[in-house]
Design an enzyme around this catalytic site. Sequence first.
Site, PDB file in Angstrom:
ATOM      1  N   ARG A  76      -6.990  48.489  28.011  1.00 13.39           N
ATOM      2  CA  ARG A  76      -7.148  47.864  28.610  1.00 13.39           C
ATOM      3  C   ARG A  76      -6.073  46.339  28.487  1.00 13.39           C
ATOM      4  NH1 ARG A  76     -13.439  45.866  29.065  1.00 13.39           N
ATOM      5  NH2 ARG A  76     -13.204  44.252  27.982  1.00 13.39           N
ATOM      6  N   LYS A 129     -17.953  48.240  33.160  1.00 11.87           N
ATOM      7  CA  LYS A 129     -19.192  47.171  34.598  1.00 11.87           C
ATOM      8  C   LYS A 129     -18.321  46.579  34.493  1.00 11.87           C
ATOM      9  CE  LYS A 129     -21.258  45.236  29.835  1.00 11.87           C
ATOM     10  NZ  LYS A 129     -19.772  44.981  29.337  1.00 11.87           N
ATOM     11  N   ARG A 188     -16.881  44.969  18.274  1.00 12.99           N
ATOM     12  CA  ARG A 188     -17.363  44.901  19.565  1.00 12.99           C
ATOM     13  C   ARG A 188     -18.928  46.106  19.200  1.00 12.99           C
ATOM     14  NH1 ARG A 188     -13.442  43.622  24.187  1.00 12.99           N
ATOM     15  NH2 ARG A 188     -15.531  42.715  24.617  1.00 12.99           N
ATOM     16  N   ARG A 214      -6.339  41.849  25.809  1.00 15.72           N
ATOM     17  CA  ARG A 214      -6.754  40.093  25.445  1.00 15.72           C
ATOM     18  C   ARG A 214      -6.987  40.340  23.841  1.00 15.72           C
ATOM     19  NH1 ARG A 214     -12.379  40.746  29.212  1.00 15.72           N
ATOM     20  NH2 ARG A 214     -13.054  41.279  26.690  1.00 15.72           N
ATOM     21  N   ARG A 241     -26.950  40.007  26.967  1.00 19.58           N
ATOM     22  CA  ARG A 241     -26.515  41.156  25.807  1.00 19.58           C
ATOM     23  C   ARG A 241     -26.967  40.745  24.476  1.00 19.58           C
ATOM     24  NH1 ARG A 241     -20.852  40.048  27.176  1.00 19.58           N
ATOM     25  NH2 ARG A 241     -19.468  41.104  26.191  1.00 19.58           N
TER      26      ARG A 241
HETATM   27  P1  AMP Z   1     -16.873  39.940  27.414  1.00 15.21           P
HETATM   28  O1  AMP Z   1     -15.344  39.660  28.544  1.00 15.21           O
HETATM   29  O2  AMP Z   1     -18.501  40.328  28.190  1.00 15.21           O
HETATM   30  O3  AMP Z   1     -16.582  40.884  26.864  1.00 15.21           O
HETATM   31  O4  AMP Z   1     -16.858  38.949  26.712  1.00 15.21           O
HETATM   32  C1  AMP Z   1     -15.706  39.164  25.677  1.00 15.21           C
HETATM   33  C2  AMP Z   1     -16.628  37.503  24.733  1.00 15.21           C
HETATM   34  O5  AMP Z   1     -17.319  36.662  24.833  1.00 15.21           O
HETATM   35  C3  AMP Z   1     -17.490  38.727  23.778  1.00 15.21           C
HETATM   36  O6  AMP Z   1     -17.253  39.768  22.611  1.00 15.21           O
HETATM   37  C4  AMP Z   1     -18.699  37.441  22.973  1.00 15.21           C
HETATM   38  O7  AMP Z   1     -17.872  37.028  22.027  1.00 15.21           O
HETATM   39  C5  AMP Z   1     -18.744  36.304  24.327  1.00 15.21           C
HETATM   40  N1  AMP Z   1     -19.822  36.803  25.064  1.00 15.21           N
HETATM   41  C6  AMP Z   1     -19.902  37.215  26.579  1.00 15.21           C
HETATM   42  N2  AMP Z   1     -20.829  36.864  26.881  1.00 15.21           N
HETATM   43  C7  AMP Z   1     -21.908  36.748  25.797  1.00 15.21           C
HETATM   44  C8  AMP Z   1     -23.461  36.562  25.800  1.00 15.21           C
HETATM   45  N3  AMP Z   1     -23.876  36.841  26.747  1.00 15.21           N
HETATM   46  N4  AMP Z   1     -23.883  35.973  24.771  1.00 15.21           N
HETATM   47  C9  AMP Z   1     -23.046  36.294  24.026  1.00 15.21           C
HETATM   48  N5  AMP Z   1     -21.627  36.546  23.643  1.00 15.21           N
HETATM   49  C10 AMP Z   1     -20.542  36.660  24.629  1.00 15.21           C
END
Ligand code: AMP
Length: 213
Positions: A127, A13, A171, A160, A88
Amino acid sequence: MKIIMLGAPGAGKGTQAIKIADKYGIPHISTGDIFRQNIKSGTELGKKAKSYMDRGELVPDDVTIGMLLDRISEPDCAAGYVLDGFPRTIPQAESLTRALEERGEKVDYALDIEVPDANIVERMSGRRACPKCGNTYHVVYAAPVMENICDRCGAELMIRADDKPETVQERLDVYHRQTEPLIRYYRGENILREFDGTQELEKVFQDIVEVLG
Ligand code: AMP
């Protein structure tokens, strides 16, 4: 145009969100990127977010919602945006709906990129992310032009912390428990559009553009 991206971590995404933002000239807003920038620059917000992120858990809603609502109030968001990684949770989605309603606005589309869990685990292991600009790659499916170098800014790519295998399963569990219910929520709002995320990324993008017009 206001767009939300849904889908498991690793479904692609983020890649699609960046392509949509480029094509339609709207900002790409990734809450994950905002948290990572805050961690890097050592802000209070970053300190709050880090321990949750490293464990693969969600940062609490009270931290996340305010941050996102502030971001979408900035002038560059006037013509719309593509949200990547927000909402989320159901409370996040409800807060967004309410905040937009207060301004007489609404989300136009929630785009759900569907990929089975087994594929996700395989994908996540390949990734790579740019520590400087946040762009993401995959060694097989979305390789940079030069091995391990960011196409956009030339920085060296990295894995990461939360893409490590032990964190990926957590996750995914968090996704199914807390984020998947949003599919029903946005279907109820009549703005959900679903895409087969196992296809080539260019094909997924074509399918999305057909919907967005
Ligand atoms: P992402 O890069 O979108 O995969 O986000 C990495 C991490 O950031 C996630 O595993 C969460 O710990 C935190 N995170 C990102 N967006 C949110 C959200 N909308 N609500 C809560 N935690 C978030």
